[in-house]
Design an enzyme around this catalytic site. Structure first.
Site, mmCIF file in Angstrom:
data_model
loop_
_atom_site.group_PDB
_atom_site.id
_atom_site.type_symbol
_atom_site.label_atom_id
_atom_site.label_comp_id
_atom_site.label_asym_id
_atom_site.label_seq_id
_atom_site.Cartn_x
_atom_site.Cartn_y
_atom_site.Cartn_z
ATOM 1 N N HIS A 1 1.126 -1.189 0.175
ATOM 2 C CA HIS A 1 0.189 -0.001 0.330
ATOM 3 C C HIS A 1 0.806 1.271 -0.316
ATOM 4 O O HIS A 1 0.340 2.527 0.233
ATOM 5 C CB HIS A 1 -1.214 -0.007 1.327
ATOM 6 C CG HIS A 1 -2.108 -1.094 1.231
ATOM 7 N ND1 HIS A 1 -3.133 -1.584 0.158
ATOM 8 C CD2 HIS A 1 -1.522 -2.195 1.983
ATOM 9 C CE1 HIS A 1 -3.560 -2.429 0.583
ATOM 10 N NE2 HIS A 1 -2.914 -2.502 1.728
ATOM 11 N N HIS B 1 -2.571 -2.958 7.791
ATOM 12 C CA HIS B 1 -3.427 -3.292 7.348
ATOM 13 C C HIS B 1 -4.690 -2.662 6.806
ATOM 14 O O HIS B 1 -4.649 -1.231 7.756
ATOM 15 C CB HIS B 1 -4.959 -3.916 8.105
ATOM 16 C CG HIS B 1 -6.044 -4.291 7.334
ATOM 17 N ND1 HIS B 1 -5.768 -5.388 6.810
ATOM 18 C CD2 HIS B 1 -7.228 -4.100 7.484
ATOM 19 C CE1 HIS B 1 -7.548 -5.542 5.684
ATOM 20 N NE2 HIS B 1 -8.279 -4.571 6.775
#
Length: 145
Positions: free
Chosen positions: A37, A137
């Site tokens: 990410h 996450h």
């Protein structure tokens, strides 16, 4: 007369055995989060960007439906786990400010490579999961109403 190790020394040794695996687990989850990410300085943010980044980051053994890249510093992203984020749902944090992101959405029918992606870019609040103060996450991003 032989001296036996004191209780404090035994606690210290136990700490050496127990703590490193915990830190390395956090580190590997944080590293995986960054791989999936994080892209501080993207080159282009179009469909080709998504396709090349997904391959470069090894996220295409099966075509991932959606993946978001965050374009900011590691410290700013990590700060969401602290004062720059607010609790959100169960074990999640929402950023207090917008982040520049590119979301890559799989546009093919088959889950098998070659994978083709559609890019959408913008500034959004992001929601992440944190462990011990580290992002591990990515949950979602959205534009506030």
């Amino acid at each position: 007369m032989a001296m036996s190790p004191g209780p404090l020394f035994l606690v210290f040794l136990l700490g050496l055995v127990v703590i490193p695996p915990t830190l390395s687990q956090d580190d590997s989850r944080y590293t995986k989060f960054l791989t999936q990410h994080y892209d501080a300085k993207p080159k282009g943010r179009d469909d080709r960007y998504c396709e090349s980044m997904m391959v470069k980051r090894k996220l295409t053994s099966f075509c991932k439906d959606v993946n978001t890249f965050i374009h900011d510093t590691k410290n700013n992203i990590k700060a969401i786990c602290g004062k720059k984020g607010s609790p959100y749902g169960r074990n999640l944090r929402i950023s207090k400010s917008h982040f520049q992101v590119t979301t890559c959405t799989h546009k093919g029918r088959s889950p098998r490579p070659p994978c083709r992606y559609r890019a959408s870019k913008g500034f959004r609040y992001i929601i992440i999961g944190c462990e011990n103060g580290w992002p591990v996450h990515f949950d979602e991003s959205f534009i506030s109403p």
